[in-house]
Design an enzyme around this catalytic site. Sequence first.
Site, short mmCIF file in Angstrom:
data_model
loop_
_atom_site.label_atom_id
_atom_site.label_comp_id
_atom_site.label_asym_id
_atom_site.label_seq_id
_atom_site.Cartn_x
_atom_site.Cartn_y
_atom_site.Cartn_z
N ASN A 78 0.68 -1.22 0.01
CA ASN A 78 0.09 -0.08 0.12
C ASN A 78 0.81 1.38 -0.01
O ASN A 78 2.05 1.15 0.44
CB ASN A 78 -0.98 -0.03 1.17
CG ASN A 78 -0.43 -0.13 2.43
OD1 ASN A 78 0.60 -0.69 2.68
ND2 ASN A 78 -1.01 0.33 3.51
N GLU B 164 0.24 5.20 0.67
CA GLU B 164 -0.72 6.33 1.35
C GLU B 164 -0.29 7.64 0.63
O GLU B 164 0.97 8.00 0.66
CB GLU B 164 -0.61 5.92 2.74
CG GLU B 164 -1.14 4.89 3.22
CD GLU B 164 -1.48 4.77 4.63
OE1 GLU B 164 -1.09 5.39 5.42
OE2 GLU B 164 -2.27 3.87 5.02
N GLU C 188 -2.84 -4.74 -3.10
CA GLU C 188 -3.50 -5.48 -4.36
C GLU C 188 -3.50 -4.62 -5.54
O GLU C 188 -3.19 -5.24 -6.51
CB GLU C 188 -4.94 -5.90 -4.00
CG GLU C 188 -5.01 -6.67 -2.69
CD GLU C 188 -5.39 -6.11 -1.35
OE1 GLU C 188 -4.63 -4.86 -1.32
OE2 GLU C 188 -6.16 -6.31 -0.78
N CYS D 114 -10.54 -4.57 0.31
CA CYS D 114 -11.62 -3.64 0.32
C CYS D 114 -12.57 -3.70 -0.79
O CYS D 114 -12.20 -4.34 -1.94
CB CYS D 114 -10.91 -2.12 0.36
SG CYS D 114 -10.22 -1.61 -1.23
N CYS E 212 -10.96 -2.97 -4.48
CA CYS E 212 -9.91 -3.73 -4.86
C CYS E 212 -10.60 -5.03 -5.37
O CYS E 212 -10.19 -5.85 -6.16
CB CYS E 212 -8.87 -4.46 -3.73
SG CYS E 212 -7.75 -3.16 -3.53
#
Length: 139
Positions: free
Chosen positions: A44, A46, A57, A88, A91
């Site tokens: 990830n 951010e 992902e 989520c 994704c």
Amino acid sequence: MRPEYKDLVKKAQEAKKRAFAPYSKFHVGAALLTSRGKIYTGCNVEISTYALTICAERTAIFKAISEGDRQFKAIAVISDDPGYTPPCGSCRQVLMDLAGNIDFLMVNGKGHVEILKMRELLPHAFGKKNLERTKKKHR
Ligand code: THU
């Protein structure tokens, strides 16, 4: 578990170390296996405006698509959560569109793996077929 999935889990664990998550501090790693056996990793990343953040992902699958790979077998995901990390909603849609009904491997803190099909994670998915049906109707 198949040996190729063991390797995939290891690659996801390594990718988690590269997570850039200064805001949530929730580090996630992913590893995506192509049909020809290549692995793309992702973490990830951010962004200070939060909404522009990208999940591990999606990093992995966008890397793969941009490198020309289109056929996939499985994706493994791990975080620091002692439990399993489910994808989520965004994704789920992206993976269903770009990878289809692949295996989704969730890895918990003990290294245990639970495997779900993408169709179980996103039943009744919207997709290309829906767009094609309306196109035909308006022709
Ligand atoms: N995140 C992922 O990368 N993958 C998931 O499956 C769940 C959530 C990230 C997004 C954000 O950087 C952080 O975890 C907290 O939501």
